[in-house]
Design a protein around this motif. Structure first.
Motif, mmCIF file in Angstrom:
data_model
loop_
_atom_site.group_PDB
_atom_site.id
_atom_site.type_symbol
_atom_site.label_atom_id
_atom_site.label_comp_id
_atom_site.label_asym_id
_atom_site.label_seq_id
_atom_site.Cartn_x
_atom_site.Cartn_y
_atom_site.Cartn_z
ATOM 1 N N GLY A 32 0.794 -1.225 0.000
ATOM 2 C CA GLY A 32 0.000 0.000 0.000
ATOM 3 C C GLY A 32 0.824 1.270 0.000
ATOM 4 O O GLY A 32 0.318 2.343 0.348
ATOM 5 N N LEU A 33 2.108 1.183 -0.420
ATOM 6 C CA LEU A 33 2.995 2.346 -0.406
ATOM 7 C C LEU A 33 3.037 3.079 -1.742
ATOM 8 O O LEU A 33 3.438 4.245 -1.796
ATOM 9 C CB LEU A 33 4.416 1.921 -0.014
ATOM 10 N N VAL A 34 2.632 2.395 -2.818
ATOM 11 C CA VAL A 34 2.598 3.024 -4.137
ATOM 12 C C VAL A 34 1.341 2.578 -4.865
ATOM 13 O O VAL A 34 0.777 1.514 -4.589
ATOM 14 C CB VAL A 34 3.839 2.664 -4.995
ATOM 15 N N SER A 35 0.905 3.445 -5.798
ATOM 16 C CA SER A 35 -0.093 3.025 -6.780
ATOM 17 C C SER A 35 0.666 2.789 -8.080
ATOM 18 O O SER A 35 1.546 3.573 -8.443
ATOM 19 C CB SER A 35 -1.171 4.095 -6.953
ATOM 20 N N LEU A 36 0.321 1.714 -8.774
ATOM 21 C CA LEU A 36 1.173 1.242 -9.869
ATOM 22 C C LEU A 36 0.344 0.900 -11.090
ATOM 23 O O LEU A 36 -0.705 0.263 -10.991
ATOM 24 C CB LEU A 36 1.942 0.001 -9.396
ATOM 25 N N SER A 37 0.808 1.360 -12.254
ATOM 26 C CA SER A 37 0.240 0.932 -13.527
ATOM 27 C C SER A 37 1.398 0.722 -14.498
ATOM 28 O O SER A 37 2.558 0.956 -14.160
ATOM 29 C CB SER A 37 -0.731 1.982 -14.076
ATOM 30 N N GLN A 38 1.079 0.287 -15.703
ATOM 31 C CA GLN A 38 2.123 0.037 -16.690
ATOM 32 C C GLN A 38 2.879 1.307 -17.068
ATOM 33 O O GLN A 38 4.063 1.266 -17.397
ATOM 34 C CB GLN A 38 1.515 -0.594 -17.948
ATOM 35 N N ASP A 39 2.179 2.457 -16.998
ATOM 36 C CA ASP A 39 2.820 3.691 -17.464
ATOM 37 C C ASP A 39 3.108 4.702 -16.366
ATOM 38 O O ASP A 39 3.669 5.769 -16.643
ATOM 39 C CB ASP A 39 1.979 4.358 -18.551
#
Length: 387
Positions: free
Chosen positions: A358-365
Motif C-alpha cells: 500500500g505504499l505506491v499506486s502502480l500501472s504500466q505507465d
C-alpha cells in the motif's frame, strides 16, 4: 518550445547572506563589500553556457528563470535586471516565463523594486511568526517583520510562495497548526513547509554531534507530516509535491517542476548545478560551478565559464535521478518517459512489493506514492532503481 527538446530553465545562485542560518548547508557566504565583479563573471558565464548549448544543438528559449541562494533579495534591482536582460538576449523567453526570486522578510521595502526589475514570482522565507522560534532557527527577522513582509508581498501583482520550517524539538502540533493557519488566513496560495533537518558540517550539525536534541523523533515527525497534509489540503492548498502545496495548477512553481519532471536547467553562479540533455542525445550532462566566489570569478576569467568539467551521467545514474525526483510529485513518475529517456524502467519486483504494502499506486505507465508511501519517499525511490 523547440520540438524534441525538454523545457529549459535557468537557476541563478547568489551566494551571499547577511547572516548564515545554523541549519543551512547551501553554498553561502557572509555578504561583504562589492559584488559587481561577481555579477560581471556571471554575465560572461551565461554567454559561455549559451554558446555551449548552441554547439550541442540544444539551444532553446527559457521557460523559467529562478534566483536562489544565499539571499538574492540582497541584490540591487539593477543587478537583477542585468541578469534577466542577458538571459533574454542569449536565450530568449517563452511566453509566460516564470521569473522567481527567494526573498528575506528583512528586504520587504525593496520588493516592489525587485518586481519592477522583471521578477514575477516571489518566495518569502517566513519560517515562523514566533520570535522565540526565529531566534532558535538563527533567523535575522522577527515575527512582526515576517507579517509585514507577507502583507507587502500579497499587495503586489505577482505570483507568490511562503516557506515555513517545522518539527523542531519542543514544538507542539497546536503551535504548528497555528503557523499554517496564519498563512492560510492571509490568503497565501503556495506554501512550502519543510521539516527541520540536521545537516553535517552546519552549526546545528555540530550541536547535534555534541548530543543536543534539535528535532523531533521519527515517529513524531511522521505525525507532523500527516497533520501538515491535512491542514493545508483542508485549507484549499493541497500538496502537489511532498514539500510544496498550491491552491491551483497556476500557483505551482514552474521552475521546481523542471527538477521533478526531469526537464533541463542551467546553473549559473558559484556552486550552482545544472542538468541538460538525455541518454539518447549524447548523454545527460551534469554541470557544477566552482563553489568559492573568488575561484568562480577566476575560472570565468580564464575559461569563459565558471563550470567544472561537464560530467556525462550513465543511463542508470540518469534513471536513478529521474526516479528520485519524479516520485516526489503527487502525479508520480511517468514510466513511459523514463524508458524513452534512459532505456531503463523501475525495478518491477520491488514495485509490486511496494504496491502490495500500500505504499505506491502502480500501472504500466505510471507509479506514484500513496499517502503512506510519502513518509518513506527517498527509501522507496532508491529501492526502485533497477540493478
Amino acid at each position: 518550445m523547440t520540438p524534441g527538446l525538454a523545457p529549459l530553465g535557468l537557476y541563478i545562485h547568489w551566494p551571499f547572506c547577511a547572516r548564515i542560518c545554523p541549519y543551512c548547508d547551501f553554498n553561502v557566504y557572509r555578504a561583504r563589500g562589492e559584488t559587481d565583479t561577481l555579477l560581471a563573471a556571471m554575465l560572461r558565464d551565461l554567454e559561455g553556457q549559451a554558446r555551449q548549448l548552441e554547439r550541442e544543438g540544444m539551444h532553446r528559449p527559457l521557460v523559467s528563470l529562478h534566483f536562489g541562494g544565499g539571499t538574492p533579495s540582497l541584490m540591487r534591482p539593477d543587478q537583477i535586471a542585468a541578469l534577466i536582460e542577458a538571459a533574454d538576449r542569449w536565450f530568449g523567453f517563452e511566453d509566460g516565463i516564470e521569473i522567481g526570486l527567494e526573498a528575506n522578510p528583512k528586504e520587504a521595502a525593496g520588493f516592489a523594486d525587485i518586481v519592477a526589475a522583471g521578477v514575477n514570482r516571489l518566495s518569502l522565507g517566513v519560517q515562523s511568526f514566533d520570535d522565540d522560534v526565529l531566534r532558535r532557527l538563527g533567523r535575522d527577522h522577527d515575527g512582526n517583520s515576517a507579517r509585514r513582509a507577507l502583507d507587502t508581498l500579497l499587495a503586489l501583482d505577482v505570483r507568490h510562495s511562503a516557506d515555513l520550517i517545522y518539527a523542531w524539538a519542543g514544538q507542539s502540533l497546536d503551535d504548528w497548526v497555528a503557523e499554517m493557519d496564519a498563512l492560510l488566513g492571509a490568503g497565501v496560495r503556495h506554501v512550502s513547509p519543510y521539516q527541520l533537518t540536521i545537516e553535517p558540517g552546519t552549526a546545528f550539525g555540530k550541536r547535534a554531534d555534541r548530543g543536543e536534541l534539535l528535532i523531533v523523533d521519527e515517529d513524531e515527525g511522521a505525525r507532523f507530516f500527516e497533520v501538515t497534509q491535512s491542514v493545508l489540503s483542508d485549507g484549499g492548498v493541497p500538496a502537489y509535491e511532498i514539500s510544496n502545496h498550491a491552491a491551483s495548477a497556476s500557483d505551482q512553481s514552474r521552475h521546481n517542476r523542471l527538477y521533478w519532471e526531469g526537464a533541463d536547467w542551467l546553473g549559473l553562479g558559484p556552486g550552482a548545478h545544472g542538468r541538460w540533455g538525455e541518454s539518447g542525445r549524447g548523454g545527460r550532462r551534469a554541470t557544477a560551478a566552482l563553489r568559492r566566489p573568488a575561484d568562480y570569478i577566476a575560472r570565468v576569467s580564464l575559461a569563459g565559464t565558471g563550470l567544472e568539467p561537464i560530467e556525462i551521467l550513465s543511463s542508470k545514474d540518469e534513471a536513478a535521478e529521474r526516479i528520485l525526483m519524479g516520485l516526489r510529485t503527487m502525479d508520480g513518475l511517468d514510466r513511459d518517459c523514463l524508458r524513452a529517456k534512459t532505456s531503463h524502467d523501475i525495478d518491477t519486483d520491488t514495485s509490486l512489493d511496494f504496491a502490495r504494502q500500500g505504499l505506491v499506486s502502480l500501472s504500466q505507465d505510471r507509479i506514484a506514492l500513496t499517502p503512506a508511501g510519502r513518509l518513506y519517499a527517498d527509501r522507496i525511490a532508491q529501492e526502485l532503481v533497477p540493478e
